[in-house]
Design a protein around this motif. Structure first.
Motif, PDB file in Angstrom:
ATOM      1  N   TYR A   1     -48.920   4.431-116.544  1.00  0.00           N
ATOM      2  CA  TYR A   1     -49.999   4.379-115.566  1.00  0.00           C
ATOM      3  C   TYR A   1     -51.323   3.947-116.192  1.00  0.00           C
ATOM      4  CZ  TYR A   1     -46.769   6.507-112.310  1.00  0.00           C
ATOM      5  OH  TYR A   1     -45.691   6.744-111.498  1.00  0.00           O
ATOM      6  N   GLN A   2     -51.277   2.924-117.058  1.00  0.00           N
ATOM      7  CA  GLN A   2     -52.496   2.390-117.635  1.00  0.00           C
ATOM      8  C   GLN A   2     -53.133   1.430-116.629  1.00  0.00           C
ATOM      9  OE1 GLN A   2     -49.453   2.288-119.323  1.00  0.00           O
ATOM     10  NE2 GLN A   2     -49.940   4.119-120.481  1.00  0.00           N
ATOM     11  N   SER A   3     -54.456   1.486-116.543  1.00  0.00           N
ATOM     12  CA  SER A   3     -55.184   0.613-115.624  1.00  0.00           C
ATOM     13  C   SER A   3     -54.784  -0.844-115.849  1.00  0.00           C
ATOM     14  CB  SER A   3     -56.692   0.783-115.844  1.00  0.00           C
ATOM     15  OG  SER A   3     -57.402  -0.035-114.954  1.00  0.00           O
ATOM     16  N   GLY A   4     -54.540  -1.554-114.755  1.00  0.00           N
ATOM     17  CA  GLY A   4     -54.145  -2.956-114.821  1.00  0.00           C
ATOM     18  C   GLY A   4     -52.641  -3.186-114.762  1.00  0.00           C
ATOM     19  N   THR A   5     -51.838  -2.118-114.916  1.00  0.00           N
ATOM     20  CA  THR A   5     -50.384  -2.259-114.827  1.00  0.00           C
ATOM     21  C   THR A   5     -50.017  -2.652-113.399  1.00  0.00           C
ATOM     22  OG1 THR A   5     -50.060  -0.602-116.554  1.00  0.00           O
ATOM     23  CG2 THR A   5     -48.171  -1.073-115.128  1.00  0.00           C
ATOM     24  N   ARG A   6     -49.078  -3.605-113.278  1.00  0.00           N
ATOM     25  CA  ARG A   6     -48.639  -4.098-111.963  1.00  0.00           C
ATOM     26  C   ARG A   6     -47.120  -4.188-111.918  1.00  0.00           C
ATOM     27  NH1 ARG A   6     -52.587  -7.337-109.253  1.00  0.00           N
ATOM     28  NH2 ARG A   6     -54.519  -7.324-110.427  1.00  0.00           N
ATOM     29  N   TRP A   7     -46.586  -3.906-110.743  1.00  0.00           N
ATOM     30  CA  TRP A   7     -45.168  -4.084-110.489  1.00  0.00           C
ATOM     31  C   TRP A   7     -45.040  -4.844-109.172  1.00  0.00           C
ATOM     32  CZ3 TRP A   7     -47.268   0.809-111.454  1.00  0.00           C
ATOM     33  CH2 TRP A   7     -46.929   1.387-112.673  1.00  0.00           C
ATOM     34  N   THR A   8     -44.142  -5.820-109.122  1.00  0.00           N
ATOM     35  CA  THR A   8     -43.855  -6.549-107.888  1.00  0.00           C
ATOM     36  C   THR A   8     -42.381  -6.344-107.560  1.00  0.00           C
ATOM     37  OG1 THR A   8     -45.534  -8.200-108.415  1.00  0.00           O
ATOM     38  CG2 THR A   8     -43.903  -8.802-106.747  1.00  0.00           C
ATOM     39  N   TYR A   9     -42.103  -5.954-106.301  1.00  0.00           N
ATOM     40  CA  TYR A   9     -40.748  -5.614-105.877  1.00  0.00           C
ATOM     41  C   TYR A   9     -40.216  -6.630-104.866  1.00  0.00           C
ATOM     42  CZ  TYR A   9     -41.578  -1.224-108.253  1.00  0.00           C
ATOM     43  OH  TYR A   9     -41.849  -0.285-109.211  1.00  0.00           O
ATOM     44  N   THR A  10     -38.889  -6.644-104.716  1.00  0.00           N
ATOM     45  CA  THR A  10     -38.224  -7.593-103.820  1.00  0.00           C
ATOM     46  C   THR A  10     -38.600  -7.390-102.360  1.00  0.00           C
ATOM     47  OG1 THR A  10     -36.248  -6.170-103.777  1.00  0.00           O
ATOM     48  CG2 THR A  10     -36.244  -8.001-105.359  1.00  0.00           C
ATOM     49  N   SER A  11     -39.175  -6.263-102.001  1.00  0.00           N
ATOM     50  CA  SER A  11     -39.617  -5.994-100.632  1.00  0.00           C
ATOM     51  C   SER A  11     -40.925  -6.714-100.310  1.00  0.00           C
ATOM     52  CB  SER A  11     -39.833  -4.493-100.442  1.00  0.00           C
ATOM     53  OG  SER A  11     -40.874  -4.050-101.307  1.00  0.00           O
ATOM     54  N   GLY A  12     -41.552  -7.307-101.335  1.00  0.00           N
ATOM     55  CA  GLY A  12     -42.862  -7.930-101.158  1.00  0.00           C
ATOM     56  C   GLY A  12     -43.997  -7.004-101.547  1.00  0.00           C
ATOM     57  N   GLU A  13     -43.677  -5.760-101.848  1.00  0.00           N
ATOM     58  CA  GLU A  13     -44.702  -4.807-102.257  1.00  0.00           C
ATOM     59  C   GLU A  13     -45.137  -5.068-103.688  1.00  0.00           C
ATOM     60  OE1 GLU A  13     -45.463  -0.020-102.887  1.00  0.00           O
ATOM     61  OE2 GLU A  13     -43.412  -0.765-102.724  1.00  0.00           O
ATOM     62  N   MET A  14     -46.441  -4.945-103.916  1.00  0.00           N
ATOM     63  CA  MET A  14     -46.990  -4.944-105.261  1.00  0.00           C
ATOM     64  C   MET A  14     -47.684  -3.598-105.447  1.00  0.00           C
ATOM     65  SD  MET A  14     -49.938  -7.243-107.115  1.00  0.00           S
ATOM     66  CE  MET A  14     -48.961  -8.718-107.289  1.00  0.00           C
ATOM     67  N   GLN A  15     -47.454  -2.972-106.591  1.00  0.00           N
ATOM     68  CA  GLN A  15     -48.163  -1.743-106.935  1.00  0.00           C
ATOM     69  C   GLN A  15     -49.095  -2.059-108.089  1.00  0.00           C
ATOM     70  OE1 GLN A  15     -45.449   1.519-107.629  1.00  0.00           O
ATOM     71  NE2 GLN A  15     -44.390   1.178-105.687  1.00  0.00           N
ATOM     72  N   VAL A  16     -50.343  -1.593-107.994  1.00  0.00           N
ATOM     73  CA  VAL A  16     -51.354  -1.879-109.008  1.00  0.00           C
ATOM     74  C   VAL A  16     -52.043  -0.577-109.405  1.00  0.00           C
ATOM     75  CG1 VAL A  16     -53.463  -3.165-109.533  1.00  0.00           C
ATOM     76  CG2 VAL A  16     -51.747  -4.161-108.002  1.00  0.00           C
ATOM     77  N   VAL A  17     -52.102  -0.332-110.718  1.00  0.00           N
ATOM     78  CA  VAL A  17     -52.779   0.847-111.237  1.00  0.00           C
ATOM     79  C   VAL A  17     -54.248   0.501-111.471  1.00  0.00           C
ATOM     80  CG1 VAL A  17     -52.863   2.566-113.092  1.00  0.00           C
ATOM     81  CG2 VAL A  17     -50.651   1.611-112.363  1.00  0.00           C
ATOM     82  N   GLY A  18     -55.130   1.297-110.885  1.00  0.00           N
ATOM     83  CA  GLY A  18     -56.568   1.084-111.049  1.00  0.00           C
ATOM     84  C   GLY A  18     -57.143   1.972-112.140  1.00  0.00           C
ATOM     85  N   PRO A  19     -58.423   1.786-112.444  1.00  0.00           N
ATOM     86  CA  PRO A  19     -59.071   2.641-113.446  1.00  0.00           C
ATOM     87  C   PRO A  19     -59.235   4.066-112.922  1.00  0.00           C
ATOM     88  CG  PRO A  19     -60.660   1.136-112.461  1.00  0.00           C
ATOM     89  CD  PRO A  19     -59.324   0.769-111.905  1.00  0.00           C
TER      90      PRO A  19
END
Length: 189
Positions: A36-54
């Motif tokens: 969960y470091q700021s800037g970490t991103r995951w993109t999933y096949t559902s079209g969802e993107m998860q982004v960790v903020g500061p």
């Protein structure tokens, strides 16, 4: 517990690592185990993107926001408390500009490392979470090949129980999840 000094050095190191892996020694929190470091991103096949903020301070608690986006629009945001012992707690959820703050937080993950058979639960007035590491799964996904911990989570809200299975890779995060309706969503990148 330590490896016997009579073993060759390379075997002592392997034995020491095995003892740690089996949980024979209580270790300090593992940095980055839960990514969960700021800037970490995951993109999933559902079209969802998860982004960790500061990290930010909300109601006197330092929380790390994880935004859930579709097509560049944020639909919800989890506010996670990353504790010194390595555990991860859900402190609140922001949906549509409305914050549901949990004065009694919910355990997302206990201190790592996780291992098959490990279970944890928590509850507040809104919901109950019960999670268990049910095993390991070898997965070949668009984003790579992984040996993932399989975690079953039962969520109870107003007497209704839903079950989700996540496939977690330490230091990388969730590489697959299966929702309560049976949909399977994989990490793309």
């Amino acid at each position: 517990m330590t490896a016997p000094a009579s073993l060759p050095a390379r075997h002592r190191m392997g034995a020491a690592l095995l003892v740690l892996a089996l949980g024979g020694v209580q270790a300090a929190p593992l940095p980055g185990y839960y990514p969960y470091q700021s800037g970490t991103r995951w993109t999933y096949t559902s079209g969802e993107m998860q982004v960790v903020g500061p990290a930010v301070v909300h109601r006197g608690v330092t929380v790390t926001p994880v935004s859930h986006l579709y097509g560049g629009t944020t639909y919800s945001q989890d506010l996670l408390e990353l504790r010194a012992d390595g555990s991860v707690w859900l402190r609140g959820v922001n949906t549509g500009g409305r914050l549901a703050w949990f004065s009694v937080p919910l355990t997302v993950y206990p201190p790592g490392p996780l291992h098959p058979g490990m279970a944890w639960s928590s509850a507040n007035t809104a919901m109950t979470l019960r999670s268990k590491v049910t095993g390991m799964s070898a997965l070949k996904l668009p984003s790579g090949t992984f040996n993932a911990l399989t975690i079953r989570t039962d969520t109870t809200v107003k007497g209704r129980v839903t079950t989700q299975t996540t496939y977690f890779v330490p230091t990388l995060g969730i590489v697959r999840y299966q929702t309560a309706d049976g949909s399977v969503i994989d990490l793309q990148r």
